[in-house]
Design a protein around this motif. Structure first.
Motif, PDB file in Angstrom:
ATOM      1  N   ALA A   3       3.191   8.599  13.369  1.00  0.00           N
ATOM      2  CA  ALA A   3       2.853   7.235  13.574  1.00  0.00           C
ATOM      3  C   ALA A   3       3.801   6.417  12.885  1.00  0.00           C
ATOM      4  CB  ALA A   3       1.503   7.349  12.684  1.00  0.00           C
ATOM      5  N   TRP A   4       3.725   5.083  13.472  1.00  0.00           N
ATOM      6  CA  TRP A   4       4.581   4.133  12.757  1.00  0.00           C
ATOM      7  C   TRP A   4       3.669   2.784  12.827  1.00  0.00           C
ATOM      8  CZ3 TRP A   4       5.353  -0.398  15.539  1.00  0.00           C
ATOM      9  CH2 TRP A   4       5.112  -0.302  17.004  1.00  0.00           C
ATOM     10  N   LEU A   5       4.388   1.795  12.020  1.00  0.00           N
ATOM     11  CA  LEU A   5       3.612   0.604  11.850  1.00  0.00           C
ATOM     12  C   LEU A   5       4.583  -0.411  11.220  1.00  0.00           C
ATOM     13  CD1 LEU A   5       2.862   0.440   8.543  1.00  0.00           C
ATOM     14  CD2 LEU A   5       1.088   1.772   9.123  1.00  0.00           C
ATOM     15  N   GLN A   6       4.369  -1.682  11.336  1.00  0.00           N
ATOM     16  CA  GLN A   6       5.331  -2.595  10.685  1.00  0.00           C
ATOM     17  C   GLN A   6       4.583  -3.444   9.475  1.00  0.00           C
ATOM     18  OE1 GLN A   6       6.124  -3.933  14.747  1.00  0.00           O
ATOM     19  NE2 GLN A   6       8.195  -3.500  14.670  1.00  0.00           N
ATOM     20  N   VAL A   7       5.055  -3.880   8.593  1.00  0.00           N
ATOM     21  CA  VAL A   7       4.574  -4.543   7.515  1.00  0.00           C
ATOM     22  C   VAL A   7       5.463  -5.431   6.775  1.00  0.00           C
ATOM     23  CG1 VAL A   7       4.912  -2.619   5.918  1.00  0.00           C
ATOM     24  CG2 VAL A   7       3.134  -4.306   5.313  1.00  0.00           C
ATOM     25  N   GLU A   8       5.098  -6.703   6.510  1.00  0.00           N
ATOM     26  CA  GLU A   8       6.155  -7.780   5.787  1.00  0.00           C
ATOM     27  C   GLU A   8       6.394  -7.144   4.310  1.00  0.00           C
ATOM     28  OE1 GLU A   8       4.717 -11.597   6.708  1.00  0.00           O
ATOM     29  OE2 GLU A   8       4.958 -11.314   8.800  1.00  0.00           O
ATOM     30  N   THR A   9       7.282  -7.539   4.021  1.00  0.00           N
ATOM     31  CA  THR A   9       7.750  -7.152   2.651  1.00  0.00           C
ATOM     32  C   THR A   9       6.968  -7.821   1.514  1.00  0.00           C
ATOM     33  OG1 THR A   9       9.518  -8.838   2.632  1.00  0.00           O
ATOM     34  CG2 THR A   9      10.357  -6.577   3.253  1.00  0.00           C
ATOM     35  N   ASP A  10       6.287  -8.753   1.701  1.00  0.00           N
ATOM     36  CA  ASP A  10       5.559  -9.354   0.673  1.00  0.00           C
ATOM     37  C   ASP A  10       4.087  -9.094   0.807  1.00  0.00           C
ATOM     38  OD1 ASP A  10       5.038 -10.732   2.843  1.00  0.00           O
ATOM     39  OD2 ASP A  10       5.375 -12.979   1.926  1.00  0.00           O
ATOM     40  N   ASN A  11       3.528  -8.301   1.766  1.00  0.00           N
ATOM     41  CA  ASN A  11       2.297  -7.993   2.032  1.00  0.00           C
ATOM     42  C   ASN A  11       2.140  -6.919   1.085  1.00  0.00           C
ATOM     43  OD1 ASN A  11      -0.343  -7.474   2.893  1.00  0.00           O
ATOM     44  ND2 ASN A  11       0.199  -7.754   4.725  1.00  0.00           N
ATOM     45  N   VAL A  12       1.440  -7.196  -0.190  1.00  0.00           N
ATOM     46  CA  VAL A  12       1.421  -6.051  -1.272  1.00  0.00           C
ATOM     47  C   VAL A  12       0.257  -5.158  -0.908  1.00  0.00           C
ATOM     48  CG1 VAL A  12       0.841  -5.741  -3.711  1.00  0.00           C
ATOM     49  CG2 VAL A  12       2.507  -7.590  -3.051  1.00  0.00           C
ATOM     50  N   ALA A  35      -1.264  -4.380   2.016  1.00  0.00           N
ATOM     51  CA  ALA A  35      -1.111  -3.621   3.065  1.00  0.00           C
ATOM     52  C   ALA A  35      -0.326  -2.571   2.742  1.00  0.00           C
ATOM     53  CB  ALA A  35      -0.578  -4.227   4.134  1.00  0.00           C
ATOM     54  N   ARG A  36       0.893  -2.598   2.132  1.00  0.00           N
ATOM     55  CA  ARG A  36       2.012  -1.736   1.727  1.00  0.00           C
ATOM     56  C   ARG A  36       1.275  -0.759   0.655  1.00  0.00           C
ATOM     57  NH1 ARG A  36       7.105  -3.688   2.520  1.00  0.00           N
ATOM     58  NH2 ARG A  36       8.170  -2.584   0.662  1.00  0.00           N
ATOM     59  N   ALA A  37       0.422  -0.858  -0.133  1.00  0.00           N
ATOM     60  CA  ALA A  37      -0.419  -0.036  -0.896  1.00  0.00           C
ATOM     61  C   ALA A  37      -1.192   0.685  -0.127  1.00  0.00           C
ATOM     62  CB  ALA A  37      -1.132  -0.714  -2.113  1.00  0.00           C
ATOM     63  N   LEU A  38      -1.841   0.237   0.957  1.00  0.00           N
ATOM     64  CA  LEU A  38      -2.710   0.942   1.578  1.00  0.00           C
ATOM     65  C   LEU A  38      -1.998   2.178   2.473  1.00  0.00           C
ATOM     66  CD1 LEU A  38      -5.335   1.849   3.345  1.00  0.00           C
ATOM     67  CD2 LEU A  38      -4.612  -0.277   4.919  1.00  0.00           C
ATOM     68  N   TYR A  39      -0.935   1.620   3.188  1.00  0.00           N
ATOM     69  CA  TYR A  39       0.071   2.374   4.131  1.00  0.00           C
ATOM     70  C   TYR A  39       0.710   3.558   3.199  1.00  0.00           C
ATOM     71  CZ  TYR A  39      -0.736  -1.230   7.264  1.00  0.00           C
ATOM     72  OH  TYR A  39      -1.301  -2.391   8.112  1.00  0.00           O
ATOM     73  N   GLU A  40       0.886   3.164   2.130  1.00  0.00           N
ATOM     74  CA  GLU A  40       1.536   4.366   1.074  1.00  0.00           C
ATOM     75  C   GLU A  40       0.483   5.391   0.868  1.00  0.00           C
ATOM     76  OE1 GLU A  40       4.344   4.833  -2.790  1.00  0.00           O
ATOM     77  OE2 GLU A  40       3.407   2.891  -2.346  1.00  0.00           O
ATOM     78  N   ALA A  41      -0.633   5.018   0.474  1.00  0.00           N
ATOM     79  CA  ALA A  41      -1.965   5.764   0.325  1.00  0.00           C
ATOM     80  C   ALA A  41      -2.031   6.824   1.499  1.00  0.00           C
ATOM     81  CB  ALA A  41      -2.883   5.176  -0.235  1.00  0.00           C
ATOM     82  N   LEU A  42      -1.827   6.275   2.716  1.00  0.00           N
ATOM     83  CA  LEU A  42      -1.951   6.917   4.039  1.00  0.00           C
ATOM     84  C   LEU A  42      -0.769   8.024   4.273  1.00  0.00           C
ATOM     85  CD1 LEU A  42      -3.728   4.379   6.132  1.00  0.00           C
ATOM     86  CD2 LEU A  42      -4.928   6.369   4.906  1.00  0.00           C
ATOM     87  N   GLY A  43       0.291   8.040   3.512  1.00  0.00           N
ATOM     88  CA  GLY A  43       1.312   8.786   3.627  1.00  0.00           C
ATOM     89  C   GLY A  43       2.611   8.185   4.440  1.00  0.00           C
ATOM     90  N   PHE A  44       2.333   6.788   4.423  1.00  0.00           N
ATOM     91  CA  PHE A  44       3.652   6.331   5.296  1.00  0.00           C
ATOM     92  C   PHE A  44       4.370   5.778   4.340  1.00  0.00           C
ATOM     93  CE2 PHE A  44       0.003   5.449   8.006  1.00  0.00           C
ATOM     94  CZ  PHE A  44       0.713   5.445   9.465  1.00  0.00           C
ATOM     95  N   ALA A  45       5.842   5.909   4.760  1.00  0.00           N
ATOM     96  CA  ALA A  45       7.264   5.618   3.984  1.00  0.00           C
ATOM     97  C   ALA A  45       8.130   4.714   4.749  1.00  0.00           C
ATOM     98  CB  ALA A  45       7.695   6.813   3.519  1.00  0.00           C
ATOM     99  N   PRO A  46       8.896   3.672   3.979  1.00  0.00           N
ATOM    100  CA  PRO A  46       9.652   2.887   4.703  1.00  0.00           C
ATOM    101  C   PRO A  46      10.835   3.564   5.559  1.00  0.00           C
ATOM    102  CG  PRO A  46       9.416   2.181   2.462  1.00  0.00           C
ATOM    103  CD  PRO A  46       8.625   3.565   2.634  1.00  0.00           C
ATOM    104  N   HIS A  47      11.056   3.071   6.638  1.00  0.00           N
ATOM    105  CA  HIS A  47      12.174   3.843   7.654  1.00  0.00           C
ATOM    106  C   HIS A  47      13.342   2.877   7.609  1.00  0.00           C
ATOM    107  CE1 HIS A  47      14.621   5.132  11.229  1.00  0.00           C
ATOM    108  NE2 HIS A  47      14.017   6.469  10.916  1.00  0.00           N
ATOM    109  N   HIS A  48      12.996   1.762   7.877  1.00  0.00           N
ATOM    110  CA  HIS A  48      14.204   0.786   7.911  1.00  0.00           C
ATOM    111  C   HIS A  48      13.616  -0.744   7.874  1.00  0.00           C
ATOM    112  CE1 HIS A  48      13.354   1.051  12.360  1.00  0.00           C
ATOM    113  NE2 HIS A  48      13.607  -0.313  12.392  1.00  0.00           N
TER     114      HIS A  48
END
Length: 338
Positions: free
Chosen positions: A301-310, A312-325
Motif C-alpha cells: 500500500a501507498w499514500l501521500q500525506v502533507e508534512t504538516d498533517n499531524v 493523519a501522519r499519526a494514524l498512518y504510522e499506527a497502521l504500519g506505514f512509513a515515509p519512502h520519499h
C-alpha cells in the motif's frame, strides 16, 4: 567523518562528487578553529564559486562556504527501510501517477506534461522521470509554453530522499527562480495489516462503489467538484470509493478512495465528519478498501500525506506505514498559484 592515517580530519570530496550523497563537517562560525562544528548529510547538488549546496532528505538546501569545511566524505546510499515493501522511487512515481490521471498529457522526452484545468498540482505538473531530450533551459521553456497555452502556471514535481537525479533537478529549478510550494511525503506499508485492523462486522457497514456519487462528494473536502475533477477522481486501473453512512439525510460520516494497480493499493481522499472524529472511522474506511484490494491481488500500500498533517501522519504510522520519499512542486518564476 574521514580521518587520515595520522588521525586528522580530512576533506575527501571534490566538485566531481556532485550528485553523490555526502557527509560534511564545517565550522559553525567564521574564524573558529576548534569546537562549534556543524554536520550536514545529503546530496551534493552543486559546487560553484567556492560554495557547496547540499540538499537534505527534507528538501532543505544548505549552502556551505568551502573554506569552512573541516571534513567530508562520500557516503553509501541510505540503508533500506526496515518497514514496508521494497520499491524504487520510479516505480512509486509511476504507480501514483496512474492513480491520479490528468485529463490531458504530452511527452517531452522522458518527462510527462500533465494538465486537468488546474484541479490539484499532481494532475497539473510535469513528472520528470529521465531526460527531457533537450537542454534543461530549453525544456523548461517548452514546459512554460505548454502550460501557458492552457492558461495554467507551470509546475514541475521533484522528489528528495529518492535515488537518481531528483535532488539535482530541484536545485537547478531553485537556481532559476522556480518557487517550491507544498511539500508532501509518499508513505508505504504492507496491505494485509490494514485490512486486519478492523473487525469484519464493522467493515460490513462500509459501502463500496466504483463511482463517486453525490453523497460521497458531499463529504469530500473539495467543494464544487467539476466534471474535470470527477474524471481525475475516477481515473486509475481499478478505482473504489468507500462511504460510512451518516445520519439520515446527512453526508456520509466518512469517505475514502483506493486505486488498485498490480501489487499496489493507493489510498487517498480519506475524509471524516469533524463531529465524528476520534471514533476510528478513517481506519474502518481504509480497512474496507484494503480488504477489497487484497481480493484483487494487491499486497502493498501507498499514500501521500502533507508534512504538516499531524493527525493523519499519526494514524498512518499506527497502521504500519512509513515515509519512502518526499516530493515537491516547483512553480515557474513570476506565476501566481492557481
Amino acid at each position: 567523518m574521514e580521518f587520515s592515517a595520522a588521525g586528522r580530519l580530512e576533506v575527501r570530496i571534490t566538485a566531481a562528487d556532485v550528485g553523490k550523497r555526502v557527509s560534511v563537517r564545517r565550522l559553525s562560525e567564521p574564524g573558529v578553529t576548534e569546537g562549534k562544528f556543524t554536520d550536514t548529510l545529503g546530496v551534493l547538488t552543486s559546487w560553484d564559486a567556492g560554495v557547496l549546496v547540499i540538499t537534505r532528505k527534507s528538501g532543505e538546501s544548505v549552502r556551505i562556504d568551502e573554506t569552512s569545511l573541516v571534513a567530508g566524505k562520500v557516503v553509501p546510499a541510505a540503508p533500506a527501510r526496515r518497514r514496508g515493501p521494497a520499491a524504487s522511487y520510479e516505480e512509486l512515481a509511476r504507480v501514483s501517477s496512474r492513480a491520479w490521471r490528468p485529463v490531458e498529457s504530452e511527452r517531452l522526452g522522458q518527462w510527462e506534461l500533465r494538465a486537468a484545468s488546474g484541479f490539484t498540482r499532481r494532475a497539473n505538473s510535469v513528472l520528470p522521470l529521465g531526460d527531457p531530450g533537450l537542454p534543461l533551459d530549453a525544456a523548461l521553456d517548452a514546459v512554460r509554453r505548454w502550460y501557458g497555452e492552457r492558461g495554467l502556471p507551470a509546475y514541475v514535481q521533484t522528489a528528495t530522499g529518492a535515488e537518481g537525479t531528483q535532488e539535482l533537478l530541484g536545485a537547478e529549478l531553485e537556481r532559476r527562480g522556480w518557487v517550491r510550494e507544498v511539500t508532501a511525503e509518499l508513505w508505504t506499508g504492507a496491505l494485509a495489516p490494514v485490512a486486519d485492523r478492523v473487525a469484519a462486522e464493522d467493515v460490513a457497514g462500509v459501502a463500496l462503489a466504483r463511482e463517486a456519487d453525490e453523497a460521497w462528494l458531499a463529504r469530500y473536502q473539495r467543494k464544487g467538484v467539476s466534471e474535470v475533477a470527477l474524471k481525475v477522481l475516477g481515473s486509475g486501473p481499478s478505482v473504489w470509493f468507500a462511504s460510512v453512512p451518516g445520519d439520515e439525510g446527512a453526508a456520509p460520516a466518512a469517505v475514502g478512495r483506493c486505486v488498485v494497480d498490480g501489487r499496489w493499493a493507493g489510498f487517498a481522499a480519506v475524509e471524516v465528519d469533524p463531529e465524528q472524529r476520534r471514533r476510528g472511522l478513517a481506519t474502518v474506511v481504509m480497512a474496507a478498501l484494503a480488504g477489497r484490494a487484497l481480493q484483487e491481488g494487491a499486497s502493498a500500500a501507498w499514500l501521500q500525506v502533507e508534512t504538516d498533517n499531524v493527525g493523519a501522519r499519526a494514524l498512518y504510522e499506527a497502521l504500519g506505514f512509513a515515509p519512502h520519499h518526499a516530493y515537491h512542486h516547483y512553480r515557474e518564476p513570476g506565476a501566481g498559484a492557481p
